[in-house]
Write a protein that holds these residues in place. Structure first.
Motif, PDB file in Angstrom:
ATOM      1  N   MET A   1       0.846  -1.201   0.000  1.00  0.00           N
ATOM      2  CA  MET A   1       0.000   0.000   0.000  1.00  0.00           C
ATOM      3  C   MET A   1       0.883   1.254   0.000  1.00  0.00           C
ATOM      4  N   LYS A   2       0.534   2.191  -0.865  1.00  0.00           N
ATOM      5  CA  LYS A   2       1.324   3.405  -1.005  1.00  0.00           C
ATOM      6  C   LYS A   2       1.171   4.294   0.226  1.00  0.00           C
ATOM      7  N   THR A   3       2.288   4.798   0.733  1.00  0.00           N
ATOM      8  CA  THR A   3       2.231   5.593   1.969  1.00  0.00           C
ATOM      9  C   THR A   3       2.891   6.959   1.820  1.00  0.00           C
ATOM     10  N   SER A   4       3.233   7.357   0.590  1.00  0.00           N
ATOM     11  CA  SER A   4       3.869   8.657   0.401  1.00  0.00           C
ATOM     12  C   SER A   4       3.496   9.215  -0.959  1.00  0.00           C
ATOM     13  N   THR A   5       3.762  10.517  -1.146  1.00  0.00           N
ATOM     14  CA  THR A   5       3.479  11.198  -2.404  1.00  0.00           C
ATOM     15  C   THR A   5       4.629  12.142  -2.709  1.00  0.00           C
ATOM     16  N   ARG A   6       5.085  12.126  -3.954  1.00  0.00           N
ATOM     17  CA  ARG A   6       6.109  13.082  -4.386  1.00  0.00           C
ATOM     18  C   ARG A   6       5.511  13.989  -5.465  1.00  0.00           C
ATOM     19  N   ILE A   7       5.669  15.292  -5.269  1.00  0.00           N
ATOM     20  CA  ILE A   7       5.189  16.287  -6.227  1.00  0.00           C
ATOM     21  C   ILE A   7       6.369  17.147  -6.657  1.00  0.00           C
ATOM     22  N   ILE A   8       6.523  17.302  -7.959  1.00  0.00           N
ATOM     23  CA  ILE A   8       7.581  18.139  -8.523  1.00  0.00           C
ATOM     24  C   ILE A   8       6.943  19.292  -9.276  1.00  0.00           C
ATOM     25  N   CYS A   9       7.516  20.472  -9.110  1.00  0.00           N
ATOM     26  CA  CYS A   9       7.067  21.672  -9.824  1.00  0.00           C
ATOM     27  C   CYS A   9       8.267  22.240 -10.568  1.00  0.00           C
ATOM     28  N   ALA A  10       8.089  22.552 -11.873  1.00  0.00           N
ATOM     29  CA  ALA A  10       9.215  23.054 -12.656  1.00  0.00           C
ATOM     30  C   ALA A  10       8.744  23.966 -13.779  1.00  0.00           C
ATOM     31  N   ASN A  11       9.287  25.172 -13.820  1.00  0.00           N
ATOM     32  CA  ASN A  11       9.126  26.027 -14.997  1.00  0.00           C
ATOM     33  C   ASN A  11      10.188  25.598 -16.001  1.00  0.00           C
ATOM     34  N   LEU A  12       9.741  25.175 -17.184  1.00  0.00           N
ATOM     35  CA  LEU A  12      10.643  24.578 -18.163  1.00  0.00           C
ATOM     36  C   LEU A  12      11.265  25.588 -19.120  1.00  0.00           C
ATOM     37  N   ASN A  13      10.674  26.775 -19.205  1.00  0.00           N
ATOM     38  CA  ASN A  13      11.140  27.781 -20.170  1.00  0.00           C
ATOM     39  C   ASN A  13      11.271  27.148 -21.556  1.00  0.00           C
ATOM     40  N   GLY A  14      10.227  26.419 -21.931  1.00  0.00           N
ATOM     41  CA  GLY A  14      10.190  25.732 -23.215  1.00  0.00           C
ATOM     42  C   GLY A  14      10.358  24.234 -23.033  1.00  0.00           C
ATOM     43  N   ILE A  15       9.298  23.469 -23.282  1.00  0.00           N
ATOM     44  CA  ILE A  15       9.350  22.033 -23.026  1.00  0.00           C
ATOM     45  C   ILE A  15      10.331  21.342 -23.975  1.00  0.00           C
ATOM     46  N   ARG A  16      10.434  21.835 -25.202  1.00  0.00           N
ATOM     47  CA  ARG A  16      11.379  21.231 -26.147  1.00  0.00           C
ATOM     48  C   ARG A  16      12.815  21.506 -25.713  1.00  0.00           C
ATOM     49  N   SER A  17      13.062  22.717 -25.253  1.00  0.00           N
ATOM     50  CA  SER A  17      14.400  23.068 -24.778  1.00  0.00           C
ATOM     51  C   SER A  17      14.772  22.249 -23.547  1.00  0.00           C
ATOM     52  N   ALA A  18      13.850  22.158 -22.587  1.00  0.00           N
ATOM     53  CA  ALA A  18      14.133  21.398 -21.355  1.00  0.00           C
ATOM     54  C   ALA A  18      14.382  19.928 -21.658  1.00  0.00           C
ATOM     55  N   SER A  19      13.620  19.384 -22.609  1.00  0.00           N
ATOM     56  CA  SER A  19      13.812  17.992 -22.986  1.00  0.00           C
ATOM     57  C   SER A  19      15.211  17.780 -23.555  1.00  0.00           C
ATOM     58  N   SER A  20      15.653  18.710 -24.402  1.00  0.00           N
ATOM     59  CA  SER A  20      16.980  18.569 -25.015  1.00  0.00           C
ATOM     60  C   SER A  20      18.093  18.656 -23.979  1.00  0.00           C
ATOM     61  N   LYS A  21      17.789  19.253 -22.827  1.00  0.00           N
ATOM     62  CA  LYS A  21      18.776  19.374 -21.752  1.00  0.00           C
ATOM     63  C   LYS A  21      18.646  18.256 -20.714  1.00  0.00           C
ATOM     64  N   GLY A  22      17.775  17.272 -20.986  1.00  0.00           N
ATOM     65  CA  GLY A  22      17.713  16.088 -20.136  1.00  0.00           C
ATOM     66  C   GLY A  22      16.633  16.079 -19.078  1.00  0.00           C
ATOM     67  N   PHE A  23      15.654  16.998 -19.167  1.00  0.00           N
ATOM     68  CA  PHE A  23      14.630  17.060 -18.117  1.00  0.00           C
ATOM     69  C   PHE A  23      13.873  15.743 -17.979  1.00  0.00           C
ATOM     70  N   PHE A  24      13.427  15.170 -19.080  1.00  0.00           N
ATOM     71  CA  PHE A  24      12.610  13.958 -18.977  1.00  0.00           C
ATOM     72  C   PHE A  24      13.441  12.742 -18.582  1.00  0.00           C
ATOM     73  N   ASP A  25      14.704  12.720 -18.964  1.00  0.00           N
ATOM     74  CA  ASP A  25      15.587  11.657 -18.473  1.00  0.00           C
ATOM     75  C   ASP A  25      15.714  11.734 -16.959  1.00  0.00           C
ATOM     76  N   TRP A  26      15.922  12.926 -16.450  1.00  0.00           N
ATOM     77  CA  TRP A  26      16.013  13.130 -15.001  1.00  0.00           C
ATOM     78  C   TRP A  26      14.706  12.765 -14.323  1.00  0.00           C
ATOM     79  N   LEU A  27      13.590  13.176 -14.939  1.00  0.00           N
ATOM     80  CA  LEU A  27      12.280  12.912 -14.338  1.00  0.00           C
ATOM     81  C   LEU A  27      12.064  11.419 -14.135  1.00  0.00           C
TER      82      LEU A  27
END
Length: 267
Positions: A1-27
């Motif tokens: 049974m799940k007992t915790s929650t993680r929430i991340i908030c991030a301004n990407l300043n462009g989702i394509r740019s953030a992706s190219s810098k590894g945001f989704f790999d990190w996520l």
């Protein structure tokens, strides 16, 4: 049974740019249950599968009408009961600034407040946004909803929240009227600044200007927030701002809660 929650908030300043810098790999290494992002700077036809369903997280998006501008997204591991796109049926919905996902009594909201720094007209737009956002959130609270509001608020609340506070007293983002509004908002709607609750004395910023050597010298502002109602905020147990890699001119905020927030607020 799940007992915790993680929430991340991030301004990407462009989702394509953030992706190219590894945001989704990190996520993919973070095990987040919710991820709220701002400044997509993309429209629906720009969105790749990686952007829409990363690592078993299902995304919901509010795109701006203007290309390459604004836009917000909200990812969740669980399927929402309902998703609300936009909140004012007017000026700010056209700018793509609001996504709300509902799970029982819980609302998780990704929001991007306007910046007023580019021109006096944009500062006036920012004040108009504040005027309509507070009653909207107050109405959600009046319905008995528990809230986690994640976003780029474009306001540093207190002197501890920016490096050069004395030099910014007359600048958008640290104006007395804006800071007073944020205090009133949190008091009226009963919200806690969860990062500051856990780290009352830490000088930690989430945004740095691209000018000069602001990031290298840590001359920043804390303008990205997770605001939560008391029933949610009391379960917050750990927080951090991720600065090891740079995906954007902002840094992601990570918040861990010692509870399954969906079960906690189940109807």
């Amino acid at each position: 049974m799940k007992t915790s929650t993680r929430i991340i908030c991030a301004n990407l300043n462009g989702i394509r740019s953030a992706s190219s810098k590894g945001f989704f790999d990190w996520l993919g290494t973070q095990g987040a249950d919710f991820v709220c992002v701002q400044e997509l700077k993309a429209q629906a036809d720009n969105m790749q599968t990686e952007f829409m369903v990363p690592h078993d997280l299902k995304g919901h998006f509010h795109y701006a009408q203007k290309k390459g501008y604004s836009g917000v997204g909200l990812y969740s591991r669980a399927t929402p009961d309902e998703v609300i796109i936009g909140f004012d049926d007017g000026e700010f919905d056209a700018e793509g600034r609001y996504v709300e996902a509902r799970f029982g009594k819980l609302s998780v909201i990704s929001v991007y407040f306007p910046s007023g720094s580019s021109a006096p007209e944009r500062q006036e737009a920012k004040y108009r946004f504040l005027d309509v956002f507070l009653p909207h959130i107050a109405a959600l609270r009046a319905q008995g909803r528990e809230l986690v509001i994640c976003g780029d608020v474009n306001i540093a609340h207190h002197e501890i929240d920016l490096k050069n506070w004395k030099g910014n007293l007359k600048n958008s983002g640290f104006l007395p009227e804006e800071r007073a509004w944020l205090s009133q908002f949190m008091q009226t709607v009963e919200l806690h600044d969860v990062y500051r609750t856990l780290e009352p004395n830490t000088h930690q910023y989430t945004w740095w200007s691209n000018r000069g050597q602001a990031r290298a010298n840590n001359v920043g502002w804390r303008i990205d927030y997770q605001l939560a109602t008391p029933a949610i905020a009391q379960h917050a147990c750990a927080t951090s701002v991720y600065t090891e890699r740079m995906f954007s001119d902002h840094a992601p905020i990570i918040m861990d809660y010692r509870a399954d927030l969906i079960q906690l607020t189940a109807v």
